[in-house]
Design an enzyme around this catalytic site. Structure first.
Site, short mmCIF file in Angstrom:
data_model
loop_
_atom_site.label_atom_id
_atom_site.label_comp_id
_atom_site.label_asym_id
_atom_site.label_seq_id
_atom_site.Cartn_x
_atom_site.Cartn_y
_atom_site.Cartn_z
N ALA A 174 0.98 -1.35 0.11
CA ALA A 174 -0.07 0.05 0.17
C ALA A 174 0.94 1.08 -0.06
O ALA A 174 2.13 1.23 0.52
CB ALA A 174 -0.85 -0.01 1.21
N GLY A 209 0.39 -5.17 0.68
CA GLY A 209 -0.45 -5.19 -0.35
C GLY A 209 -0.32 -6.11 -1.63
O GLY A 209 -1.13 -6.42 -2.42
N GLU A 254 -0.63 -9.61 -0.88
CA GLU A 254 -1.93 -9.81 -0.90
C GLU A 254 -2.57 -9.77 -1.97
O GLU A 254 -3.47 -10.49 -2.37
CB GLU A 254 -2.65 -8.71 0.12
CG GLU A 254 -1.97 -8.99 1.52
CD GLU A 254 -2.54 -7.68 2.48
OE1 GLU A 254 -2.08 -6.53 2.26
OE2 GLU A 254 -3.17 -7.84 3.45
N GLU A 259 3.79 -5.31 7.48
CA GLU A 259 2.90 -4.28 8.03
C GLU A 259 3.51 -4.12 9.51
O GLU A 259 3.14 -3.06 9.95
CB GLU A 259 1.59 -4.82 7.93
CG GLU A 259 0.68 -4.57 6.68
CD GLU A 259 0.91 -5.67 5.64
OE1 GLU A 259 1.91 -6.50 6.00
OE2 GLU A 259 0.40 -5.65 4.54
N1 CO8 Z 1 4.61 3.19 -0.63
C1 CO8 Z 1 4.92 4.42 -1.07
N2 CO8 Z 1 6.16 4.72 -1.78
C2 CO8 Z 1 7.12 3.58 -1.91
C3 CO8 Z 1 6.47 2.35 -1.27
C4 CO8 Z 1 5.33 2.13 -0.79
N3 CO8 Z 1 5.07 1.07 0.12
N4 CO8 Z 1 7.60 1.38 -1.54
C5 CO8 Z 1 8.53 2.04 -1.97
N5 CO8 Z 1 8.36 3.38 -2.12
C6 CO8 Z 1 8.77 4.59 -2.94
C7 CO8 Z 1 10.04 4.81 -1.86
O1 CO8 Z 1 9.57 5.81 -1.13
C8 CO8 Z 1 10.87 5.59 -3.10
O2 CO8 Z 1 10.24 6.82 -3.45
P1 CO8 Z 1 11.45 8.08 -3.50
O3 CO8 Z 1 12.25 7.83 -4.41
O4 CO8 Z 1 10.65 9.39 -3.65
O5 CO8 Z 1 12.00 8.24 -2.11
C9 CO8 Z 1 10.77 4.79 -4.05
O6 CO8 Z 1 9.47 3.87 -3.92
C10 CO8 Z 1 11.87 3.68 -4.35
O7 CO8 Z 1 11.95 2.98 -2.97
P2 CO8 Z 1 13.38 2.89 -2.36
O8 CO8 Z 1 14.16 3.93 -2.69
O9 CO8 Z 1 12.96 2.60 -0.82
O10 CO8 Z 1 14.00 1.58 -3.04
P3 CO8 Z 1 14.90 0.43 -2.27
O11 CO8 Z 1 15.40 -0.37 -3.41
O12 CO8 Z 1 15.81 1.13 -1.46
O13 CO8 Z 1 13.82 -0.24 -1.15
C11 CO8 Z 1 11.93 -1.56 -0.79
C12 CO8 Z 1 12.96 -1.09 -1.79
C13 CO8 Z 1 12.63 -2.52 0.26
C14 CO8 Z 1 10.60 -2.25 -1.34
C15 CO8 Z 1 11.49 -0.28 0.15
O14 CO8 Z 1 10.97 0.61 -0.77
C16 CO8 Z 1 10.56 -0.58 0.97
O15 CO8 Z 1 10.80 -1.16 2.24
N6 CO8 Z 1 9.13 -0.22 0.92
C17 CO8 Z 1 7.98 -0.44 1.59
C18 CO8 Z 1 7.44 -1.97 1.77
C19 CO8 Z 1 6.48 -1.89 2.72
O16 CO8 Z 1 6.50 -1.83 4.10
N7 CO8 Z 1 5.12 -2.25 2.21
C20 CO8 Z 1 4.09 -2.68 3.02
C21 CO8 Z 1 3.29 -1.24 3.17
S1 CO8 Z 1 2.03 -1.58 4.12
C22 CO8 Z 1 0.69 -2.47 3.11
O17 CO8 Z 1 0.90 -2.87 1.96
C23 CO8 Z 1 -0.71 -2.90 3.75
C24 CO8 Z 1 -1.05 -2.12 4.99
C25 CO8 Z 1 -2.20 -1.29 4.15
C26 CO8 Z 1 -2.78 -0.36 5.29
C27 CO8 Z 1 -3.68 0.62 4.66
C28 CO8 Z 1 -4.71 1.07 5.27
C29 CO8 Z 1 -5.04 2.50 5.60
#
Ligand code: CO8
Length: 260
Positions: free
Chosen positions: A66, A111, A114, A134
């Site tokens: 998400a 997500g 999922e 999460e």
């Molecule tokens: N949401 C928003 N932006 C994201 C997300 C995300 N899930 N994942 C990556 N991005 C963005 C980063 O912020 C970054 O943007 P910017 O360049 O503007 O800073 C760009 O994508 C590239 O990402 P990274 O620089 O972080 O890339 P890396 O290769 O260093 O890392 C990862 C890749 C490991 C995937 C890392 O981006 C990460 O950990 N992302 C988040 C993963 C995560 O925690 N996902 C779960 C989210 S929660 C969910 O899905 C369900 C909960 C729903 C609740 C909703 C109810 C309101």
């Protein structure tokens, strides 16, 4: 079909949907989720489609979850509503009347994992990473993860993934039992298309009814599931596809199913 965050392409009976927000690793904001629901409404009665592939744009991610940035500052009610918007979209994917293959080309987190779990078959690149992180954000999986994952792999393995929030390799997820096959990144799409073509060559109504029997049957007592299976089997005897399939076997030729 014109979407801001989705790209759709169809060749013959096989459709490919790409989640397209590469700058955010294809993270799911409200626009993606609403467009996904709208997309399923537009294609669900299209008899020309027999298999849908869902994948992510770019080299790095299927869907990284998400959109975390969009979640900041949400009220409890807004968070619950957001979760329902996603659940609606993923239920719609799960209930499409044809096979849906998740082609997981990179990160499938939160997500994203999922979304893959709402597909019928999951094929992954050897460099894909799955996880439900999460809890690392102080949240729980709410796009169906706490429901679909244990049904797919059992409570014990699901608890480990959900409680640890760790990332798992595609091979580990194959061992867990929810990834069907792992391929080299450069072979993934071709392998997916190969499987899609095989499924598309089978009786489309039969595949749809088999999907219904598999998906809804697992929620029923076995005696009810068996009754439903027999009823769906009987219903196939009203189709031209069953005459074509049986006729082709007897005449020693390849069936040419029309999907009716
Ligand atoms: N949401 C928003 N932006 C994201 C997300 C995300 N899930 N994942 C990556 N991005 C963005 C980063 O912020 C970054 O943007 P910017 O360049 O503007 O800073 C760009 O994508 C590239 O990402 P990274 O620089 O972080 O890339 P890396 O290769 O260093 O890392 C990862 C890749 C490991 C995937 C890392 O981006 C990460 O950990 N992302 C988040 C993963 C995560 O925690 N996902 C779960 C989210 S929660 C969910 O899905 C369900 C909960 C729903 C609740 C909703 C109810 C309101």
């Amino acid at each position: 079909m014109n979407f801001e965050t989705l790209i759709y392409h169809q060749e013959g009976h096989i459709g490919t949907l790409t989640i397209n927000r590469p700058q955010a690793l294809n993270a799911l904001n409200e626009t993606v989720l609403k467009e996904l629901t709208s997309f399923t409404e537009q294609i669900q009665s299209d008899r020309n489609i027999r298999v849908l592939i869902i994948t992510g744009s770019g080299e790095k991610a299927f869907v990284a979850g998400a959109d975390i940035k969009a979640m900041q500052g949400m009220s409890p009610k807004e968070a619950e509503d957001f979760s329902m918007v996603a659940q609606t979209a993923f239920n719609a994917v799960e209930n499409l009347p044809f096979a849906v293959i998740a082609v997981v080309n990179g990160f499938a987190l939160g997500g994203g994992c999922e979304l893959a779990l709402s597909c019928d078959i999951i094929l992954a690149s050897g460099k894909a990473k799955f996880g439900l992180p999460e809890v690392t954000l102080g949240l729980l999986p709410c796009f169906g993860g706490t429901q679909r994952l244990p049904r797919a792999i059992g409570l014990y393995k699901a608890r480990e993934m959900v409680f640890s929030g760790d990332f798992y390799s595609a091979e580990a997820c194959k061992d867990f039992g929810f990834v069907n096959h792992v391929f080299a990144p450069e072979e993934l799409l071709n392998e997916a298309l190969k499987l899609a073509k095989t499924i598309a060559s089978r009786g489309p109504v039969a595949v749809a009814k088999a999907k219904q029997s598999l998906n809804t049957g697992s929620e029923l007592h076995i005696s009810e599931g068996l009754k439903q299976e027999a009823a769906l089997f009987g219903a196939l005897f009203t189709t031209q596809d069953h005459s074509e399939g049986i006729g082709a076997f007897i005449e020693k030729r390849t069936p040419d199913f029309q999907g009716n």
